[in-house]
Design a protein around this motif. Structure first.
Motif, PDB file in Angstrom:
ATOM      1  N   LEU A  14      62.061  28.851 -16.320  1.00  0.00           N
ATOM      2  CA  LEU A  14      61.909  30.297 -16.253  1.00  0.00           C
ATOM      3  C   LEU A  14      60.518  30.607 -15.724  1.00  0.00           C
ATOM      4  N   ASP A  15      60.448  30.991 -14.459  1.00  0.00           N
ATOM      5  CA  ASP A  15      59.173  31.223 -13.814  1.00  0.00           C
ATOM      6  C   ASP A  15      58.723  32.672 -13.837  1.00  0.00           C
ATOM      7  N   TYR A  16      59.632  33.610 -14.098  1.00  0.00           N
ATOM      8  CA  TYR A  16      59.294  35.029 -14.038  1.00  0.00           C
ATOM      9  C   TYR A  16      59.854  35.774 -15.239  1.00  0.00           C
ATOM     10  N   VAL A  17      59.156  36.816 -15.617  1.00  0.00           N
ATOM     11  CA  VAL A  17      59.552  37.667 -16.729  1.00  0.00           C
ATOM     12  C   VAL A  17      59.552  39.103 -16.230  1.00  0.00           C
ATOM     13  N   ALA A  18      60.494  39.893 -16.714  1.00  0.00           N
ATOM     14  CA  ALA A  18      60.544  41.318 -16.387  1.00  0.00           C
ATOM     15  C   ALA A  18      60.782  42.095 -17.673  1.00  0.00           C
ATOM     16  N   ARG A  40      63.377  36.766  -6.926  1.00  0.00           N
ATOM     17  CA  ARG A  40      64.472  37.575  -6.390  1.00  0.00           C
ATOM     18  C   ARG A  40      65.388  38.076  -7.509  1.00  0.00           C
ATOM     19  N   LEU A  41      65.710  37.188  -8.441  1.00  0.00           N
ATOM     20  CA  LEU A  41      66.540  37.607  -9.572  1.00  0.00           C
ATOM     21  C   LEU A  41      65.821  38.614 -10.461  1.00  0.00           C
ATOM     22  N   VAL A  42      64.524  38.433 -10.633  1.00  0.00           N
ATOM     23  CA  VAL A  42      63.753  39.378 -11.447  1.00  0.00           C
ATOM     24  C   VAL A  42      63.769  40.759 -10.795  1.00  0.00           C
ATOM     25  N   LEU A  43      63.543  40.811  -9.485  1.00  0.00           N
ATOM     26  CA  LEU A  43      63.556  42.112  -8.811  1.00  0.00           C
ATOM     27  C   LEU A  43      64.959  42.712  -8.779  1.00  0.00           C
ATOM     28  N   ARG A  44      65.966  41.870  -8.640  1.00  0.00           N
ATOM     29  CA  ARG A  44      67.350  42.369  -8.695  1.00  0.00           C
ATOM     30  C   ARG A  44      67.610  43.017 -10.051  1.00  0.00           C
ATOM     31  N   TRP A  45      67.156  42.358 -11.140  1.00  0.00           N
ATOM     32  CA  TRP A  45      67.329  42.912 -12.489  1.00  0.00           C
ATOM     33  C   TRP A  45      66.564  44.227 -12.625  1.00  0.00           C
ATOM     34  N   LEU A  46      65.331  44.287 -12.125  1.00  0.00           N
ATOM     35  CA  LEU A  46      64.552  45.530 -12.219  1.00  0.00           C
ATOM     36  C   LEU A  46      65.197  46.673 -11.431  1.00  0.00           C
ATOM     37  N   ARG A  47      65.704  46.356 -10.232  1.00  0.00           N
ATOM     38  CA  ARG A  47      66.391  47.403  -9.446  1.00  0.00           C
ATOM     39  C   ARG A  47      67.602  47.926 -10.209  1.00  0.00           C
ATOM     40  N   ARG A  48      68.371  47.017 -10.796  1.00  0.00           N
ATOM     41  CA  ARG A  48      69.542  47.442 -11.582  1.00  0.00           C
ATOM     42  C   ARG A  48      69.120  48.337 -12.740  1.00  0.00           C
ATOM     43  N   GLN A  49      68.040  47.969 -13.413  1.00  0.00           N
ATOM     44  CA  GLN A  49      67.595  48.774 -14.542  1.00  0.00           C
ATOM     45  C   GLN A  49      67.091  50.139 -14.079  1.00  0.00           C
ATOM     46  N   ALA A  50      66.400  50.166 -12.954  1.00  0.00           N
ATOM     47  CA  ALA A  50      65.928  51.440 -12.404  1.00  0.00           C
ATOM     48  C   ALA A  50      67.105  52.364 -12.114  1.00  0.00           C
ATOM     49  N   LEU A  51      68.146  51.810 -11.486  1.00  0.00           N
ATOM     50  CA  LEU A  51      69.321  52.625 -11.171  1.00  0.00           C
ATOM     51  C   LEU A  51      70.096  53.023 -12.424  1.00  0.00           C
ATOM     52  N   ARG A  52      70.213  52.117 -13.395  1.00  0.00           N
ATOM     53  CA  ARG A  52      70.900  52.454 -14.660  1.00  0.00           C
ATOM     54  C   ARG A  52      70.176  53.597 -15.369  1.00  0.00           C
ATOM     55  N   LEU A  53      68.838  53.504 -15.434  1.00  0.00           N
ATOM     56  CA  LEU A  53      68.073  54.567 -16.095  1.00  0.00           C
ATOM     57  C   LEU A  53      68.217  55.889 -15.338  1.00  0.00           C
ATOM     58  N   ALA A  54      68.118  55.819 -14.014  1.00  0.00           N
ATOM     59  CA  ALA A  54      68.240  57.034 -13.201  1.00  0.00           C
ATOM     60  C   ALA A  54      69.639  57.628 -13.292  1.00  0.00           C
ATOM     61  N   ASP A  55      70.653  56.785 -13.192  1.00  0.00           N
ATOM     62  CA  ASP A  55      72.032  57.272 -13.225  1.00  0.00           C
ATOM     63  C   ASP A  55      72.448  57.735 -14.614  1.00  0.00           C
ATOM     64  N   LEU A  68      74.569  36.330 -14.876  1.00  0.00           N
ATOM     65  CA  LEU A  68      73.506  35.656 -15.615  1.00  0.00           C
ATOM     66  C   LEU A  68      73.392  36.075 -17.073  1.00  0.00           C
ATOM     67  N   GLY A  69      74.376  36.744 -17.607  1.00  0.00           N
ATOM     68  CA  GLY A  69      74.289  37.182 -18.996  1.00  0.00           C
ATOM     69  C   GLY A  69      73.123  38.128 -19.204  1.00  0.00           C
ATOM     70  N   ALA A  70      72.765  38.868 -18.161  1.00  0.00           N
ATOM     71  CA  ALA A  70      71.581  39.735 -18.208  1.00  0.00           C
ATOM     72  C   ALA A  70      71.719  40.812 -19.277  1.00  0.00           C
ATOM     73  N   ARG A  88      65.250  55.915  -8.434  1.00  0.00           N
ATOM     74  CA  ARG A  88      66.223  55.683  -7.367  1.00  0.00           C
ATOM     75  C   ARG A  88      65.529  55.368  -6.045  1.00  0.00           C
ATOM     76  N   ALA A  89      64.477  56.124  -5.760  1.00  0.00           N
ATOM     77  CA  ALA A  89      63.752  55.921  -4.510  1.00  0.00           C
ATOM     78  C   ALA A  89      63.150  54.511  -4.456  1.00  0.00           C
ATOM     79  N   TRP A  90      62.539  54.061  -5.548  1.00  0.00           N
ATOM     80  CA  TRP A  90      61.943  52.720  -5.594  1.00  0.00           C
ATOM     81  C   TRP A  90      63.017  51.645  -5.419  1.00  0.00           C
ATOM     82  N   ALA A  91      64.137  51.809  -6.111  1.00  0.00           N
ATOM     83  CA  ALA A  91      65.204  50.808  -6.056  1.00  0.00           C
ATOM     84  C   ALA A  91      65.805  50.690  -4.656  1.00  0.00           C
TER      85      ALA A  91
END
Length: 152
Positions: A14-18, A40-55, A68-70, A88-91
């Motif tokens: 595990l090289d990255y934490v978000a 890449r997976l960390v940023l994918r998870w952050l984008r998903r969270q950004a969109l979930r929070l926004a939506d 990944l059992g995220a 949304r804009a950031w994602a």
């Protein structure tokens, strides 16, 4: 030093934490986080969270991600549309994603903070290399918190 997390029958590096945190009324609360093997997976998870929070603004949050059992973060109630629009804009901005990827690649944290000006709510999405904190895997996987930044 790389952190490893053991699961029955396998070991992952595990090289990255978000993590996503919210600050309101002087209190900072973690909404959730993950430890993952690459940026890449960390940023994918952050984008998903950004969109979930926004939506989730005015609606029920999207169902949890199957990959990944995220663990998805707890929802936040925004009082205006500024913060959800900024998330949304950031994602959706490839330049922002490239900048975050470059920061992680160079060993620096990638942080985004959006503010709901109506109530002073601050939501921060952050990712950073595990080596930045020298964390052990259990702490990284179960209770990730972003590194402190000046003024933050």
């Amino acid at each position: 030093m790389k952190a490893t997390l053991s699961a029955p029958g396998r070991v992952r590096v595990l090289d990255y934490v978000a993590a996503v945190t919210v600050k309101a009324g002087g209190r900072a609360l973690p909404l959730g986080g993950v430890a993952l093997p690459n940026r890449r997976l960390v940023l994918r998870w952050l984008r998903r969270q950004a969109l979930r929070l926004a939506d989730g603004h005015g609606r029920s949050p999207a169902p949890a991600a199957p990959w990944l059992g995220a663990r998805d973060v707890r929802p936040v109630t925004f009082h205006g549309s500024d913060a959800p629009e900024a998330l949304r804009a950031w994602a959706g901005d490839h330049g922002s994603q490239d900048h975050a990827m470059s920061a992680l690649e160079s060993g620096r944290p990638a942080l985004l903070t959006v503010v709901d000006p109506f109530v002073g709510l601050r939501v921060t999405l952050g990712a950073w290399p595990v080596d930045l904190c020298g964390w052990v895997a259990v702490a990284s996987a179960n209770r990730p918190h972003p590194p402190r930044t000046e003024g933050g």
